[in-house]
Scaffold this active site. Structure first.
Site, PDB file in Angstrom:
ATOM      1  CD  GLU A 151      -1.138   2.249  -3.441  1.00 29.94           C
ATOM      2  OE1 GLU A 151       0.005   1.967  -3.054  1.00 29.94           O
ATOM      3  OE2 GLU A 151      -1.691   3.326  -3.186  1.00 29.94           O
ATOM      4  CD  GLU A 316      -4.607   2.841   0.165  1.00 30.15           C
ATOM      5  OE1 GLU A 316      -3.587   3.517   0.424  1.00 30.15           O
ATOM      6  OE2 GLU A 316      -4.571   1.638  -0.137  1.00 30.15           O
TER       7      GLU A 316
HETATM    8  C1  GAL Z   1      -0.617   3.086  -0.090  1.00 30.58           C
HETATM    9  C2  GAL Z   1      -0.936   1.621   0.114  1.00 30.58           C
HETATM   10  C3  GAL Z   1      -1.400   1.300   1.530  1.00 30.58           C
HETATM   11  C4  GAL Z   1      -0.511   1.946   2.509  1.00 30.58           C
HETATM   12  C5  GAL Z   1      -0.450   3.430   2.241  1.00 30.58           C
HETATM   13  C6  GAL Z   1       0.464   4.133   3.196  1.00 30.58           C
HETATM   14  O1  GAL Z   1       0.264   3.279  -1.124  1.00 30.58           O
HETATM   15  O2  GAL Z   1      -1.931   1.202  -0.778  1.00 30.58           O
HETATM   16  O3  GAL Z   1      -1.410  -0.091   1.714  1.00 30.58           O
HETATM   17  O4  GAL Z   1       0.747   1.359   2.425  1.00 30.58           O
HETATM   18  O5  GAL Z   1       0.044   3.653   0.969  1.00 30.58           O
HETATM   19  O6  GAL Z   1       1.803   3.806   2.939  1.00 30.58           O
END
Ligand code: GAL
Length: 686
Positions: A151, A316
């Site tokens: 990110e 994700e």
């Molecule tokens: C995303 C990040 C993950 C985890 C997730 C939940 O932004 O890539 O590592 O932190 O959010 O917070």
């Protein structure tokens, strides 16, 4: 080993942190994943210490063992470079790698993304760890692709360290050559800000009233974007030397102050996105940004992602309720929502959906960021939902590689995106029209694309769209104005909103009649303008008897040449002045609207221009359902997504194949609460 985004399958994955669990759990976790339809895991993005526990000491055993276990389980692996969380040994010994706040004070080690892109030491360490990892693991048969960092620009998208100031000066020297040029570009004669030596130039710093020269800030955002891009390129160039042919490079976005389009073009095979629609239900959601479209708003983000890579991955995907231990409290996804959000991603072009995360973390800041499994590791409702999603995705392989089919486009460009971030006047327009056009498109079931342009964009890119909105083209360049002229000349329909072309590329306001570089095309003269006043309520326009809302800002117009007045303001001291002007230009038409586009206003445009609801002869749908369409040749795949907690009735007006069941269906169908349907039909010559 499954390979993702090869145009043959829709695949599922999950984010896994082998370093968070006893090794004894790996085998069981991986086989349980496989059993529930997971084809790939992403690993290592925060695990630098597992490979370099101390400066210059490399140990590869941990991930060697994990990859061996993954291989035995026939699990594909997406490996990450671990630069999102530099180790304590590094930041302690080389504190210049840390980011700083606006006062130039260094932040401390802890959390993540605590580094800056420009410190020489950080670039060196990042390059070395990338090289070591790529060299050692690059040929491993389990690995199918790579994620760079994690990110880029998430949370931290401004950088104020000494290394950033030094790099900013270099960036400006390259751009402007001389201080005279810089002083002119930034208009530093205003408030006596003229620079007499490069050492006097800094990244933005705390000032008396927290404002900065807008021209400096605009260049600063460009600089941040360039710093981030070059950091990604540094890593991707190294990875390319070692990775197997056919393996991909991506990073997961998309975040502010970063030209993700350019980053993808120069360093990645495709972009991946992290989709968290449950944010819409955060208990402390910001009322300005929350509206009745809730999680459906993530379709707007997904459309942004699609403007970068037509077919993309979700690295994700939300599978449990969000939350750090300090913020972001929200309920668990209800039964069916995890499947709904997965289908929302696929509907917009994702051929790979990977859930965050396999199991909820038992320690650290994210103990409340729920994954598929809870801490207890027992089978649960979300795991059962995963299995049912897998069954569905198996029926969808025929649509892999297909691309979203939009009925119109919305033009955007980074100059205006960044200007609207720093300029409160501009931002107010963008917020209203950005949401309004999206909402109108959603509620009328009119799929659309975002189309990013710059000075090198060709007519071919625009010509795919019969209708284009350019809601507030505040900054305009000659090249872009020419491109728009060519688009309209060759038959396109362009809709411009208020405040077009009053700034140049430095963010300054040239002494010209408005809309500046677009006056020739639009046939409009803006004689006066104003924000609307609260005591007058909603300003509207009479467009041939139809009411068209014109909130927030009003340009008062006069037609030039063959341009015609289509609508006039109905209120205020400018009642009866022209508010909407159309001009035939070549084979096309351009509309200039003096207001911003509310949900109602955008809907009026879509209906009047015959763009709304292009599939009304195929479907009758309630407003609460989204319609998205992917296309491969003459095959169309229609996604109908019910975002509500009630069952709804939809009607298919012709026979189609329900892809989940492979049955022919038509007529009335009930979609359950949060239910989805995917229907295939052949449509020729569309
Ligand atoms: C995303 C990040 C993950 C985890 C997730 C939940 O932004 O890539 O590592 O932190 O959010 O917070």
């Amino acid at each position: 080993m499954e390979r993702i985004l090869k145009g043959d399958k829709i695949l599922l994955g999950t984010c896994y942190y082998p370093e968070h669990w006893e090794r004894g759990l790996w085998k069981d976790d991986l086989s349980r994943m496989k059993k529930h339809g997971i084809a790939a895991v992403r690993v290592a993005e925060f695990a630098w210490n597992k490979v370099e526990p101390a400066e210059g000491q490399y140990t590869f055993g941990f991930f060697d063992d994990f990859l061996e276990t993954a291989g035995a389980a026939d699990m594909a692996v997406i490996f990450c470079t671990p630069t999102a969380a530099p180790p304590a040994w590094l930041t302690h010994r080389y504190p210049e790698v840390l980011n700083a706040d606006i006062n130039g004070l260094s932040i401390h080690h802890g959390e993540r993304r605590h580094y800056n892109y420009n410190a020489y030491a950080y670039r060196r360490f990042a390059a070395i760890i990338t090289e070591k990892i790529a060299e050692h693991y690059g040929k491993h048969p389990c690995i199918i692709g790579w994620q760079i960092d994690n990110e880029i620009n998430c949370g931290t998208d401004e950088f104020y360290s000494a290394s950033d100031t030094a790099a900013f000066r270099e960036f400006l020297k390259k751009k402007y050559q001389t201080l005279d040029n810089l002083n002119t570009a930034w208009g530093t004669v205003f408030w006596n800000q003229t620079y007499t030596a490069w050492d006097e130039v800094f990244v933005p710093r705390k000032t008396a009233n927290n404002s900065h020269s807008p021209h400096l800030v605009l260049d600063y955002y460009r600089f941040v974007s360039e710093s981030a891009r070059s950091f990604v390129k540094l890593q991707s160039d190294i990875l390319r030397k070692y990775i197997k042919s056919g393996d991909f490079i991506t990073t997961n976005g998309i975040f502010a102050n970063l030209d993700s389009h350019r980053m993808t073009a120069e360093s990645l095979d495709f972009i991946t996105y992290d989709s968290y629609p449950d944010f819409a239900y955060c208990l402390n959601a910001d009322p300005v940004h929350s509206d009745d479209l809730n999680d459906r708003k993530w379709s707007r983000h997904l459309s942004e992602v699609r403007s970068i890579s037509k077919v993309f991955g979700i690295m994700e995907q939300q599978s449990g309720s969000p939350g750090w231990n300090t913020r972001m409290e929200a309920p668990q996804p209800r039964p069916g929502q995890m499947a709904l959000w997965t289908m929302q991603s696929i509907a917009h072009g994702a051929d790979y959906v990977s859930y965050f995360r396999w199991r909820t973390c038992a320690m650290g800041t994210e103990i409340y960021w729920h994954g598929i499994l809870d801490y207890s590791n027992r089978d649960n409702r979300r795991l059962a939902e995963l299995a049912s999603i897998y069954e569905k995705t198996q029926t969808l392989s025929g649509l892999a590689g297909s691309v979203y089919e939009a009925a119109f486009g919305v033009l955007k460009d980074y100059d205006n995106v960044w200007d609207s971030r720093l300029d409160a006047w501009h931002r107010r327009l963008d917020e209203v029209s950005g949401a309004g056009i999206f909402q109108a498109a959603q509620l009328t079931h009119t799929p659309f694309d975002y189309v990013y342009i710059d000075d090198s964009t060709t007519l071919e890119v625009l010509s795919k769209y019969p209708v284009l909105f350019y809601p507030h083209a505040v900054i305009m360049t000659e090249k872009r104005a020419e491109l728009l002229e060519k688009y309209v000349e060759s038959g396109g329909v362009l809709i411009l909103g208020c405040r077009a072309a009053y700034k140049d590329v430095t963010g300054k306001c040239p002494m010209v009649k408005l809309p500046g570089l677009l006056q020739n095309l639009s046939g409009v003269d803006v004689t006066e303008y104003t924000f609307t006043a609260a005591d007058e309520g909603m300003i509207s326009v009479d467009w041939d008897g139809t009411e068209l809302e014109a909130p927030v800002f009003n340009d008062i117009l006069e037609p030039l040449g063959n341009a015609r007045v289509l609508g006039r303001y109905t209120k205020s001291y400018y009642a009866s002045s022209p508010a909407l002007i159309v001009r035939e230009y070549g084979k096309g038409r351009v509309y200039y609207f003096g207001g911003t586009f509310s949900r109602q206003g955008a809907r009026v445009f879509l209906e009047k221009l015959g763009v709304a609801g292009p599939y009304r002869d195929l479907f009758e749908l309630p407003e609460c359902c989204e319609l998205a369409v992917r296309r491969k040749g003459d095959a169309r795949f229609f996604f109908v997504l019910n975002y509500t907690k009630e069952a709804v009735r939809i009607t298919l007006k012709r026979e189609m194949t329900d892809l989940y069941t492979r049955q022919s269906v038509s007529g009335d169908i009930e979609l359950p609460a949060y239910g989805t349907g995917v229907y295939a039909a052949r449509i020729e010559n569309g």
